[in-house]
Design a protein around this motif. Structure first.
Motif, short mmCIF file in Angstrom:
data_model
loop_
_atom_site.label_atom_id
_atom_site.label_comp_id
_atom_site.label_asym_id
_atom_site.label_seq_id
_atom_site.Cartn_x
_atom_site.Cartn_y
_atom_site.Cartn_z
N ILE A 244 0.87 -1.18 0.00
CA ILE A 244 0.00 0.00 0.00
C ILE A 244 0.91 1.23 0.00
CG2 ILE A 244 -1.93 1.17 1.14
CD1 ILE A 244 -2.50 -1.47 2.60
N ARG A 245 1.18 1.78 -1.15
CA ARG A 245 2.22 2.80 -1.29
C ARG A 245 1.94 4.06 -0.48
NH1 ARG A 245 4.04 2.79 -7.70
NH2 ARG A 245 4.85 0.64 -7.74
N TRP A 246 0.69 4.54 -0.53
CA TRP A 246 0.39 5.79 0.17
C TRP A 246 0.58 5.66 1.67
CZ3 TRP A 246 -3.42 5.85 3.87
CH2 TRP A 246 -4.35 4.80 3.85
N LEU A 247 0.37 4.44 2.21
CA LEU A 247 0.52 4.24 3.64
C LEU A 247 1.99 4.20 4.05
CD1 LEU A 247 -1.20 3.83 6.17
CD2 LEU A 247 -1.10 1.36 5.79
N GLY A 248 2.87 4.02 3.10
CA GLY A 248 4.30 3.99 3.39
C GLY A 248 4.91 5.36 3.55
N ARG A 249 4.13 6.43 3.30
CA ARG A 249 4.64 7.79 3.46
C ARG A 249 4.37 8.31 4.86
NH1 ARG A 249 2.48 8.10 -1.89
NH2 ARG A 249 0.61 9.18 -1.14
N PRO A 250 5.24 9.18 5.40
CA PRO A 250 5.13 9.62 6.80
C PRO A 250 3.81 10.29 7.15
CG PRO A 250 7.31 10.12 5.95
CD PRO A 250 6.51 9.64 4.78
N LEU A 251 3.35 11.25 6.32
CA LEU A 251 2.15 12.01 6.69
C LEU A 251 0.90 11.15 6.76
CD1 LEU A 251 0.85 14.67 7.44
CD2 LEU A 251 0.63 15.21 5.00
N PRO A 252 0.58 10.35 5.73
CA PRO A 252 -0.61 9.49 5.84
C PRO A 252 -0.51 8.51 7.01
CG PRO A 252 0.12 9.61 3.56
CD PRO A 252 1.19 10.24 4.38
N ALA A 253 0.70 7.96 7.22
CA ALA A 253 0.87 7.01 8.33
C ALA A 253 0.65 7.68 9.67
CB ALA A 253 2.28 6.40 8.27
N THR A 254 1.11 8.92 9.81
CA THR A 254 0.91 9.67 11.06
C THR A 254 -0.57 9.95 11.27
OG1 THR A 254 3.08 10.70 10.92
CG2 THR A 254 1.45 11.79 12.30
N LEU A 255 -1.27 10.37 10.21
CA LEU A 255 -2.70 10.65 10.33
C LEU A 255 -3.48 9.40 10.71
CD1 LEU A 255 -3.21 13.04 7.26
CD2 LEU A 255 -3.07 13.66 9.69
N MET A 256 -3.08 8.26 10.18
CA MET A 256 -3.73 7.00 10.54
C MET A 256 -3.49 6.67 12.01
SD MET A 256 -5.49 5.60 8.09
CE MET A 256 -5.55 3.87 8.56
N ALA A 257 -2.25 6.89 12.47
CA ALA A 257 -1.93 6.62 13.87
C ALA A 257 -2.76 7.49 14.80
CB ALA A 257 -0.43 6.84 14.11
N VAL A 258 -2.83 8.79 14.49
CA VAL A 258 -3.61 9.71 15.32
C VAL A 258 -5.09 9.36 15.27
CG1 VAL A 258 -4.35 12.11 15.61
CG2 VAL A 258 -1.95 11.60 15.12
N ALA A 259 -5.58 9.01 14.09
CA ALA A 259 -6.99 8.67 13.94
C ALA A 259 -7.38 7.48 14.81
CB ALA A 259 -7.30 8.37 12.47
N CYS A 260 -6.52 6.47 14.87
CA CYS A 260 -6.79 5.29 15.71
C CYS A 260 -6.86 5.69 17.19
CB CYS A 260 -5.72 4.23 15.49
SG CYS A 260 -5.81 3.40 13.91
N CYS A 261 -5.91 6.52 17.62
CA CYS A 261 -5.88 6.94 19.01
C CYS A 261 -7.11 7.78 19.37
CB CYS A 261 -4.61 7.74 19.29
SG CYS A 261 -3.09 6.79 19.16
N VAL A 262 -7.46 8.73 18.49
CA VAL A 262 -8.61 9.58 18.74
C VAL A 262 -9.90 8.77 18.71
CG1 VAL A 262 -9.99 11.50 17.81
CG2 VAL A 262 -7.49 11.67 17.90
N LEU A 263 -9.98 7.81 17.79
CA LEU A 263 -11.17 6.95 17.71
C LEU A 263 -11.35 6.16 18.99
CD1 LEU A 263 -13.48 5.93 15.91
CD2 LEU A 263 -11.94 4.11 15.11
N LEU A 264 -10.25 5.61 19.52
CA LEU A 264 -10.34 4.89 20.78
C LEU A 264 -10.69 5.83 21.92
CD1 LEU A 264 -9.96 2.40 22.59
CD2 LEU A 264 -7.51 2.92 22.67
N ALA A 265 -10.02 6.99 21.96
CA ALA A 265 -10.21 7.93 23.07
C ALA A 265 -11.64 8.45 23.14
CB ALA A 265 -9.23 9.10 22.93
N PHE A 266 -12.18 8.87 21.99
CA PHE A 266 -13.50 9.49 21.98
C PHE A 266 -14.62 8.54 21.54
CE2 PHE A 266 -10.56 13.03 21.82
CZ PHE A 266 -11.13 13.93 22.70
N GLY A 267 -14.26 7.56 20.71
CA GLY A 267 -15.29 6.62 20.28
C GLY A 267 -15.72 5.70 21.40
N ALA A 268 -14.74 5.22 22.18
CA ALA A 268 -15.06 4.32 23.29
C ALA A 268 -15.29 5.07 24.60
CB ALA A 268 -13.93 3.30 23.47
N GLY A 269 -14.67 6.25 24.72
CA GLY A 269 -14.74 6.96 25.99
C GLY A 269 -15.73 8.10 26.03
#
Length: 558
Positions: free
Chosen positions: A426-451
């Motif tokens: 997955i080429r786009w996921l191998g770039r720093p910015l998209p990968a960082t946004l995915m990492a933050v999105a997972c954390c925010v989803l857990l923080a606010f989606g579950a909490g």
């Protein structure tokens, strides 16, 4: 019993471990080669791969792995008495953590700075890698989501800590420029940084900062969490020398100054340990000492998160392979010293046994607040530092370490997504910015989606952190053991710790499984089962890998 004896025995044992046992590991087991070209030089890019002075890198590694965990775990575990916590911290640091951390750096450096997850694919096999990556992802998700909540709580409860906590970022940015761009003398820069940090700590209580109850429709806690994630995302994309390295380095120096002050206060005040050596009156509902002690105290004895840092960021910055002894093993010693300080503060910082029992009335009590309150009392009695300033200093210490761990944790999570991109094409996921946004999105989803609206969702899966984290440590030791076997080197130094750790952690997972079933918490029960099955599968894969011949890549790199 005087806390001085505990301090002398603990620090003396750790010092002996570094001077003797770590040299044995470096010379006879890993056989560090000063002429080996490290990935920091081979792939130098000025962003992630940066050859780094070993003292600066030690500061990054130490503060990244420390976080608040070596304070929280020991300050909770003393509910079983100070002796079990003390023994696990001291012997765990010497024979478990030091070997694990320096070994993970060596294993990664010898394989192009691969993370421990990707390294598993090369050393063990693709199936083990895929399973291992699940465990790694869960650990990073827990750390990032929960530390956001922890730091936000500290900022709200201690408004006087806001200026020094955020001011430390500005100090780090200046230090990075002075070291790398202007080539200033490291000792002078270090002195400036420490003085600036402690000046901020001194003026912090007189300049308290508090957010309004609601900010743009969010609670002040949720607002702080969002601000912290935005900052961590930016920090994870910056070159390591701009912020990550100098912030971690100066925080490491600040911690050591704080530890020197705290241990000096212990020598002067000679406080008594009011907590029992073995607590015979453990509160009702507290879990059994064995095996839960060994997952309650992770950082400060051994922690799987260390392997992620060692193979994720540290191995990409190692200037010489021989520096791994100082950075990895001595980094573990620093964390052990912090855990020992937490034990002393939580056991000798109270006026009486009754006061101590009032705090430790249920399992999970104590933690950071016991360390801050007890440590502030000892500092006030020993070296005469005002209680308010002492409390601010210790709060800032805990928050800064949680922050540096969150910075590194999000960068590591970005690396994981980039590795997913490379593994699955997955080429786009191998770039720093998209990968960082995915990492933050997972954390925010857990923080606010579950909490919900307050962003505390990370706490939902936190009960599984101790066991998942320790399983990760055991599995990292398994990978290192496979490498040692294939190189025909002594493997007992990793095999004994990993067998003990896996037995204790699997037992703790089974106990938790029963607890979740009794409480009908099907979500945590399901996650517990996933982690348990993943651990068993990776263990079986590693066991079979002992008999496999080395692949060409491993033969070349090892």
């Amino acid at each position: 019993m005087s806390a001085i004896l505990l301090m002398v025995l603990g620090l003396g044992g750790m010092a002996a471990g570094y001077f003797f046992y770590s040299r044995f590991i470096a010379d006879r087991i890993c056989r560090f080669d000063p002429d080996f070209i490290t990935p920091a030089h081979e792939f130098e890019d000025g962003v992630d791969y940066v050859p780094t002075n070993k003292f600066v890198l030690w500061g990054h590694h130490f503060t990244s792995v420390a976080g608040a965990a070596p304070i929280v775990g020991p300050a909770i575990a003393v509910i079983w008495g100070w002796l079990p916590a003390f023994l696990w911290v001291v012997f765990g640091t010497i024979f478990f953590a030091g070997v694990h951390d320096s070994g993970a750096i060596w294993a990664s450096v010898r394989n192009r700075a691969l993370s421990v997850g990707s390294l598993t694919g090369h050393v063990v096999g693709k199936r083990a890698r895929s399973i291992f990556m699940i465990v790694i992802f869960l650990v990073l998700l827990m750390v990032n989501a929960v530390f956001g909540v922890v730091i936000a709580g500290l900022l709200i409860d201690n408004p006087g800590s806001v200026v020094p906590i955020w001011g430390a970022i500005a100090v780090a940015l200046v230090i990075g420029q002075l070291i790398y761009r202007f080539k200033f003398n490291l000792a002078l820069v270090s002195l400036f940084g420490v003085m600036a940090l402690y000046a901020l700590i001194y003026i912090g209580p007189s300049m308290p900062v508090a957010l309004p109850e609601t900010v743009a429709g969010f609670s002040n806690k949720a607002a702080w969490i969002l601000i912290l994630f935005a900052y961590a995302a930016i920090a994870s994309l910056l070159p390591v020398w701009v912020l990550l390295q100098p912030r971690d380095y100066i925080n490491g120096l600040q911690l050591f100054v704080g530890l020197i002050l705290l241990y000096s206060a212990v020598l002067i005040a000679s406080p008594e340990l009011v907590a029992p050596m073995i607590n015979q009156q453990v509160p009702e509902g507290a879990p059994p000492l064995i095996p839960l002690l060994f997952v309650t105290i992770a950082c400060g004895a051994i922690s799987g998160f260390h392997g992620l840092v060692a193979s994720g960021t540290t191995s990409k910055q190692l200037n010489k392979e021989t520096d791994a002894r100082f950075v990895g093993y001595f980094g573990a010693i620093g964390e052990g010293a912090l855990a020992l300080a937490a034990i002393i503060a939580a056991c000798a910082g109270f006026a009486s046994l009754g006061d101590w029992q009032a705090v430790y009335s249920a399992f999970g009590q104590g933690g950071v607040q016991a360390f801050v309150d007890g440590g502030a009392t000892i500092l006030n009695q020993g070296v005469g530092i005002d209680a308010a300033v002492s409390g601010t200093m210790l709060t800032v210490m805990a928050a800064l370490f949680a922050g540096t761990t969150m910075d590194t944790g999000l960068r590591l999570q970005r690396y994981i997504f980039q590795e997913f991109g490379e593994i699955y094409g997955i080429r786009w996921l191998g770039r720093p910015l998209p990968a960082t946004l995915m990492a933050v999105a997972c954390c925010v989803l857990l923080a606010f989606g579950a909490g919900g609206a307050d962003g505390s969702g990370g706490l939902l899966i936190w009960p599984l952190f101790g066991t998942t984290n320790q399983l990760l440590a055991g599995l990292t030791l398994l990978v290192i053991s496979v490498m040692l076997v294939r190189l025909n080197r002594p493997v007992w130094v990793t095999l004994i710790p990993l067998v003990f750790l896996l037995l204790m952690t699997l037992a703790a997972l089974l106990i938790q499984l029963n607890e979740f079933y009794q409480k009908e918490d099907w979500f945590l029960l399901s996650l517990d089962l996933i982690v348990l099955v993943a651990a068993i599968l990776v263990t079986l894969e590693c066991a079979s890998a002992f008999k496999k011949p080395s692949s060409p890549l491993e033969g070349e790199e090892l």
